[in-house]
Design a protein around this motif. Structure first.
Motif, PDB file in Angstrom:
ATOM      1  N   HIS A   1      36.058  32.154  36.404  1.00 40.80           N
ATOM      2  CA  HIS A   1      36.802  32.693  35.251  1.00 40.80           C
ATOM      3  C   HIS A   1      36.120  33.903  34.601  1.00 40.80           C
ATOM      4  CE1 HIS A   1      34.232  29.797  32.972  1.00 40.80           C
ATOM      5  NE2 HIS A   1      34.654  28.917  33.853  1.00 40.80           N
ATOM      6  N   ARG A   2      36.037  34.967  35.371  1.00 39.03           N
ATOM      7  CA  ARG A   2      35.387  36.180  34.849  1.00 39.03           C
ATOM      8  C   ARG A   2      36.403  37.045  34.121  1.00 39.03           C
ATOM      9  NH1 ARG A   2      31.316  37.760  39.726  1.00 39.03           N
ATOM     10  NH2 ARG A   2      30.690  39.475  38.399  1.00 39.03           N
ATOM     11  N   VAL A   3      36.584  36.786  32.845  1.00 38.87           N
ATOM     12  CA  VAL A   3      37.446  37.639  32.028  1.00 38.87           C
ATOM     13  C   VAL A   3      36.548  38.510  31.153  1.00 38.87           C
ATOM     14  CG1 VAL A   3      39.391  36.070  32.045  1.00 38.87           C
ATOM     15  CG2 VAL A   3      37.630  35.823  30.308  1.00 38.87           C
ATOM     16  N   PHE A   4      37.156  39.450  30.456  1.00 36.33           N
ATOM     17  CA  PHE A   4      36.356  40.374  29.646  1.00 36.33           C
ATOM     18  C   PHE A   4      36.316  39.864  28.210  1.00 36.33           C
ATOM     19  CE2 PHE A   4      38.373  42.850  33.078  1.00 36.33           C
ATOM     20  CZ  PHE A   4      37.238  43.023  33.829  1.00 36.33           C
ATOM     21  N   GLY A   5      35.237  39.188  27.882  1.00 33.61           N
ATOM     22  CA  GLY A   5      35.130  38.434  26.650  1.00 33.61           C
ATOM     23  C   GLY A   5      35.492  39.152  25.366  1.00 33.61           C
ATOM     24  N   PRO A   6      34.978  40.362  25.127  1.00 37.45           N
ATOM     25  CA  PRO A   6      35.245  41.000  23.833  1.00 37.45           C
ATOM     26  C   PRO A   6      36.689  41.478  23.695  1.00 37.45           C
ATOM     27  CG  PRO A   6      33.422  42.079  25.005  1.00 37.45           C
ATOM     28  CD  PRO A   6      34.082  41.149  25.958  1.00 37.45           C
ATOM     29  N   LEU A   7      37.393  41.661  24.799  1.00 42.24           N
ATOM     30  CA  LEU A   7      38.766  42.161  24.715  1.00 42.24           C
ATOM     31  C   LEU A   7      39.728  41.011  24.428  1.00 42.24           C
ATOM     32  CD1 LEU A   7      38.893  44.605  27.768  1.00 42.24           C
ATOM     33  CD2 LEU A   7      38.624  45.184  25.363  1.00 42.24           C
TER      34      LEU A   7
ATOM     35  N   ASP B   1      44.781  42.577  25.983  1.00 39.50           N
ATOM     36  CA  ASP B   1      44.074  43.701  26.599  1.00 39.50           C
ATOM     37  C   ASP B   1      43.560  43.325  27.985  1.00 39.50           C
ATOM     38  OD1 ASP B   1      44.551  45.351  24.514  1.00 39.50           O
ATOM     39  OD2 ASP B   1      42.616  45.051  23.527  1.00 39.50           O
TER      40      ASP B   1
ATOM     41  N   ILE C   1      44.433  45.329  31.336  1.00 41.11           N
ATOM     42  CA  ILE C   1      43.455  45.789  32.330  1.00 41.11           C
ATOM     43  C   ILE C   1      43.936  45.403  33.729  1.00 41.11           C
ATOM     44  CG2 ILE C   1      41.103  45.472  33.199  1.00 41.11           C
ATOM     45  CD1 ILE C   1      40.619  46.823  30.745  1.00 41.11           C
TER      46      ILE C   1
ATOM     47  N   ALA D   1      42.424  34.715  33.960  1.00 37.01           N
ATOM     48  CA  ALA D   1      41.965  35.488  35.113  1.00 37.01           C
ATOM     49  C   ALA D   1      43.049  35.529  36.190  1.00 37.01           C
ATOM     50  CB  ALA D   1      40.679  34.886  35.671  1.00 37.01           C
TER      51      ALA D   1
END
Lengths: 285, 247, 587
Positions: free
Chosen positions: B96-102, B106, B110, B154
């Motif tokens: 589950h590699r998502v972009f944490g701060p976004l 968003d 992406i 993800a």
């Protein structure tokens, strides 16, 4: 006293802008470039050269300044970062950015000369004092730059991609982000902003080939104070350092500026290594 | 399992003789597999067998030592990850590699970025219909989601990229069974809509229950290929995972 | 033999230079080279060996120079005492700078030292009462016979030679291996109990001392000092010298130092391009040959020596290995019956509970298997036990001794060794050196004791070397002792890691997926090795995905899923446990 405060804010604005420039490059590459302060130096000297030596209008000077900064930023990424970022060896990027920074500084010194030269006035002004433009330009520009960058990160797709890269570059690549191109773009942006900070603060710093190292250091202290990755932190850290320097300057004399700065840095490293607004875990060991 | 064996379909992805090494350790030597359009393929094998490495190399995320990858009639062996995504080969990484701060939204944008650099908002509604819980949390930063929700996000990022082949690398990793079923069911329904699926999964029976074809990998090679239905409950599987070796 | 002749010739040449040089100007340059060398030789330990970049070392040089002039000149101290005092002052400054910053990423330290370099010249200008501002200070001479150019040259050479000898000793004994290890693989260095922060700090303080000495010598050989002699750019020279010479070589930087000191003096008109040129050289070297010429040549030589390249299978000599292990440590009596225990340990990452109240007991002389699907928390648990992660709940104990709050190194010292999923080796060191790192917990010699090559470091070196060699021969790497670790095949790297762990004379050894990337035959060999280790009385924790291998090899097996234990017991029971079958096959 007002003068001291305004001077502190102006210096703080300059340091804050430098810290913002660190952040822009760090987001896409995880590199803290030793050459960060050199963008402002190049911007200042190019503007001074275009306006004072070539006698061209200020706007052309500004354009040349931004173009030079952008080119320098692009070159930094291409020469000193791209090849090394893959090796992920901190040792190497410190050295490569230090080397490039030294080369640029020396080249500018050989070409422009080693004496600080007064920077052109940006707007006509008949008075001096706390309302002097040399103070207000860096203050206003730093706030505009911080707000602009925040809008960029939050509102534009490119800004979001920068954040995505800073969080997980590999996953960003898997999503179809051309990470090399984005990193390059971030360095161009950093170069332009850095040159702009040199333009805005030129009347404060003069066009001086040796400006970069000290500014890079001050910017880094502002960054470390505020916390890597935070725009607000960069400004606050910059202002804190700027105020301290302005007051030391006033009460003890200019020769203790750096001593105070380093004292502040040491204190910070002991008390709160991640900075005031930082969430990044800086401890790798 | 499809009730009727599908008619022969065009080949979408073809990997031939793939070799990948990390430094001096050759992890994949001579992997080969094929996914047809609209097919649900699962790639099974023990950890360390080279499954993820094969997927990463296929998507251009790491270098290949030798071999060829073709996708939709084009040779993509040397293509950049970006071009591969744009061609419709989209991979959802393990863990589950998502972009944490976004924010969730968003993150989804992406996902559309490769095809639409400005972000394709028009596609958001479709995803929110598929995963209503994402709509509820559209403004939240992804770091605040639970592990299962992050994995769903993800996968959603992969789906919104309009794949012709969606590659899922261990979507179940560390998740509760219900979430896993949910994700795999979505994959299966995508497949019915014509999107090919390549699934790497350690929950073997869950994967086989939905797949058409199965490949087995062992020590960097594909050692077995069979219709998924034939493998379900077979000795080969038990041997691969719990002892003995496939010969 | 050849080496001692070369050494004798070298010493004769250096000592006799004043008679050959003839020209006093050349002699002055030679003296300056020596002065810089005193600084660079130890800075090289810091930069080249530990990989810590001090950008502002020139600041320490300046402090040493001013201390010497002020103490010996203004206050009229004995010059030798003043020289020494300069060294001590700089060592203390090194301590002051290093204490807060050496724990942080390298850039912080680089920036802090840079700042230090800048403020020294700032203060040298400002504090006129002490430094005479920009006018500068006259440097006192040393008493006869060192007050002539020839005499001074010999003094500098003497001190330089002594420092070189010290750095050479540091590099060739265990401290040298520890320094390179923490540069190339911090994780590996921790696993053999090398104290990362303290080592860096000690090396920095030592290099500060010698920079202070160099400062005093600099002052007296220039006979006059001003603040502008110590601009930060001088620091770039030092870096270039070290980087060209290559990391990890004691004499490598000497060539660089000589060229750098001589160049501006010999080609005067080009001097103003000097700094630009050094920046260019630094950039090119970093980009093209990051290890420097020294490593390049060393690497090439190593590659030539090992040709022709062929696939070698590692064939252990189990009897020899058994003997090596039992000879290294009397396992029969050592802490008999004491178990390594994890009690209800929990670890969270963000919202995810990676390990959830897991208890596990590892007894001496047993092989305990830990299996489970990906993401089930096996490696996390191993990291909790070995100290790489801290627990969020629960306790780790060794017998009655509480380990919960301690770090990796104390646990390694207590006899807990481990290997890694991807082998963590020190790539620039030889196979034997890598295995010898495992002897670090037994090293009692201090830094200075090693620098002076006292009897204890020599004895420890001999013992650890013999032990490591025996382990390597037992495990089947006896033929490649001198080969650099980075050129080993994958399997050999895995076995080398085990040999390093065994050299630690551990009571417990934690193996993280040791069978990964091994062929079936090699896995069988691994099983034999694990058997020998167990029979010697060591407790083995085996984290593995090759379940068949685990069931074959282990005495007890624990199965994790989603951070919890789902089965625990004898291999034959666990392998039939329906829950285990379910998580592995995912019904």
């Amino acid at each position: 006293m007002l003068l001291v405060i305004v001077n502190g804010l102006a210096l703080g604005g300059l340091y804050g802008m430098t810290a913002l420039v660190y952040n822009v490059m760090y987001s896409t590459s995880k590199v803290l470039s030793f050459g960060t302060g050199q963008f402002a130096m190049v911007g200042g000297i190019v503007t001074a050269f275009v306006v004072l030596n070539l006698h061209l209008p200020l706007l052309i000077g500004l354009a040349a300044c931004l173009v030079a900064g952008g080119l320098f930023g692009w070159a930094s990424e291409w020469i000193a970062v791209r090849r090394i970022v893959a090796a992920s060896d901190e040792h190497l990027w410190v050295l490569s950015t230090l080397a490039l920074s030294t080369m640029v500084q020396e080249a500018m010194g050989l070409w422009w000369g080693t004496d600080p030269t007064p920077f052109p006035r940006l707007i006509r002004q008949e008075f001096a004092g706390a309302w002097d433009q040399k103070f207000w330009f860096p203050i206003v520009f730093s706030v505009v730059m911080a707000v602009g960058l925040e809008l960029f990160y939050r509102r534009t797709m490119t800004g979001k991609v920068f954040i995505a890269m800073s969080e997980d570059s590999f996953a960003a690549r898997a999503r179809g982000v051309a990470t090399d191109r984005m990193r390059s773009l971030s360095y161009v942006i950093a170069g332009v902003l850095g040159a702009l900070s040199g333009f805005a603060a030129g009347q404060l710093t003069f066009a001086d080939f040796s400006l970069g190292i000290g500014l890079g250091l001050s910017g880094f202290i502002a960054l470390a104070l505020g916390g890597i990755g935070s725009s607000l932190g960069a400004l606050v850290g910059g202002v804190m350092l700027g105020m301290m320097i302005a007051f030391t300057d006033h009460y003890f004399g200019a020769e203790y500026q750096k001593t105070i700065a380093i004292g502040l840095l040491v204190l910070l490293l002991v008390v709160r290594p991640q900075g005031l607004f930082g969430t990044n875990r800086v401890r790798h060991v | 399992m499809n009730a009727f064996p599908p008619a022969p379909r065009e080949t979408l992805l073809e990997i031939e003789d793939l070799h990948v090494a990390y430094g001096r350790a050759v992890v994949v030597h001579g992997a080969a597999l094929r996914v047809r359009a609209g097919e649900f393929v699962t790639l099974l094998g023990r950890n360390g067998a080279g499954k993820s490495t094969t997927l990463h190399a296929m998507s251009g995320l790491i270098g290949k030592r030798a071999g060829r990858v073709r996708f939709a009639g084009q040779d993509i062996t040397q293509s950049s990850p970006r071009d591969i995504v744009r061609a419709g080969l989209v991979q959802v990484l393990e863990g589950h590699r998502v972009f944490g701060p976004l924010s969730v939204e968003d993150n989804l944008l992406i996902g559309t970025y490769a095809r639409t650099p400005r972000g394709d908002r028009a596609r958001l509604d479709g995803i929110y219909a598929l995963f209503p819980e994402m709509a509820e949390r559209r403004r939240q930063p992804a770091s605040r989601l639970s592990g299962g929700q992050q994995q769903i996000l993800a996968v959603a990022q992969g789906i919104i990229a309009q794949p012709r082949l969606l590659v899922l690398d261990e979507p179940s990793g560390g998740l509760a069974p219900l979430v896993v079923d949910r994700i795999l069911d979505v994959a299966a329904s995508l497949c019915r809509d014509g999107v090919a699926i390549l699934l790497v999964e350690q929950l073997v029976e869950k994967a086989l229950a939905r797949a058409d074809t199965c490949y087995l990998m062992e020590t960097g090679r594909v050692v077995h290929e069979a219709p998924a239905a034939d493998l379900l409950g077979s000795d080969i599987l038990h041997a691969t995972y719990l002892g003995g070796h496939v010969t | 033999m050849i080496r001692s002749i070369t050494l004798a010739l070298g010493i004769a040449l250096v000592a006799g230079l004043p008679f050959i040089a003839g020209n006093l100007y050349y002699l002055h340059i030679a003296t300056m080279i020596g002065v810089y060398w005193v600084l660079i030789a130890t800075l090289n330990l810091l930069v080249g060996f530990t990989g810590t970049l001090s950008v502002g070392h020139v600041g320490l040089l300046a402090v040493g120079a001013y201390a010497f002039c002020i103490l010996a000149g203004t206050f009229g101290w004995n010059p030798y005492l003043a020289l020494l005092a300069g060294g001590v002052i700089c060592a203390l400054l090194g301590l002051l700078l290093g204490l807060p910053s050496l724990r942080l990423p390298g850039f912080y330290f680089a920036m802090l030292t840079l700042a230090f370099g800048l403020i020294v010249s700032e203060l040298a200008l400002a504090e006129q009462w002490l430094t005479n501002g920009s006018v500068g200070l006259q440097a006192p001479e040393f008493p006869a016979p060192f007050n002539t150019p020839h005499g001074l040259y010999w003094l500098v050479v003497g001190i330089g030679g002594f420092i070189t000898w010290m750095t050479w000793n540091l590099a060739r004994f265990m401290w040298g291996r520890a320094m390179v290890a923490l540069r190339d693989s911090t994780v590996a260095a921790q696993s053999v109990a090398v104290p990362i922060y303290r080592t860096k700090l000690i090396v920095f303080v030592f290099s500060g001392f010698s920079a202070g000495l160099a400062g005093g010598l600099y002052a007296t050989s220039q006979s006059y000092i001003t603040p502008d002699a110590f601009v930060v750019n001088v620091g770039i020279y030092f870096f270039v010298a070290i980087i060209i010479g290559g990391r990890g070589l004691i004499l490598g930087p000497f060539v660089g130092a000589a060229v750098l000191a001589a160049l501006p003096a010999l080609v005067g008109p080009l001097a103003k391009y000097g700094t630009f040129f050094y920046g260019l050289v630094l950039l090119v070297v970093v980009l093209v040959i990051p290890g420097g010429f020294g490593e390049l040549i060393g690497g090439l030589a190593a590659r030539l020596r090992q040709a022709p390249h062929k696939h070698t299978s590692v064939v252990p000599d189990l009897e020899k290995l058994r003997h090596a292990i039992t000879h290294a440590h009397d396992y029969g009596n050592a802490r008999a019956g004491v178990a390594l225990e994890a009690e209800k340990v929990t670890r969270r990452f963000g919202g995810l509970v990676a390990v959830d109240a897991v208890s596990l007991e590892l007894r001496p002389g047993e092989v305990h298997g830990l299996i489970g699907p990906n993401g089930s928390g096996k490696t996390t648990l191993l990291n909790l036990i070995s100290g790489y992660y801290s627990v969020d709940g629960g306790a780790i104990r060794l017998g009655t001794r509480e380990l919960t709050g301690t770090g990796v190194q104390p646990r390694a010292r207590l006899g807990i060794a481990r290997t890694f999923q991807t082998p963590k080796l020190v790539r620039a060191l030889s196979v034997l050196d890598n295995a010898m790192l495992g002897g670090w917990p037994d090293v009692r010699s201090g830094f200075m004791e090693t620098a002076f090559a006292g009897p204890r470091p020599r004895r420890e070196e001999r013992e650890i070397r013999a032990r490591a060699r025996a382990m390597l021969e037992g495990i089947g790497l006896g033929d490649v002792l001198g080969r650099r670790a980075e050129v080993l095949e994958h399997t050999a790297q895995r076995f080398l890691e085990i040999a390093r762990a065994l050299t630690m004379r551990p009571d417990f050894i934690l193996l993280d997926e040791p069978a990964g990337g091994l062929t079936t035959a090699e896995i069988a060999t691994l099983g034999d090795i694990i058997g020998v280790i167990r029979d010697a009385g060591i407790g083995v924790l085996l984290v593995e995905h090759h379940t068949d291998f685990v069931f074959r090899t282990c005495d007890r097996v624990t199965t994790l899923n989603l951070g919890r234990i789902i089965a625990h017991g004898l291999p034959k029971d666990v392998s039939r446990d329906p829950e285990v079958v379910r998580v592995y096959l995912g019904a």
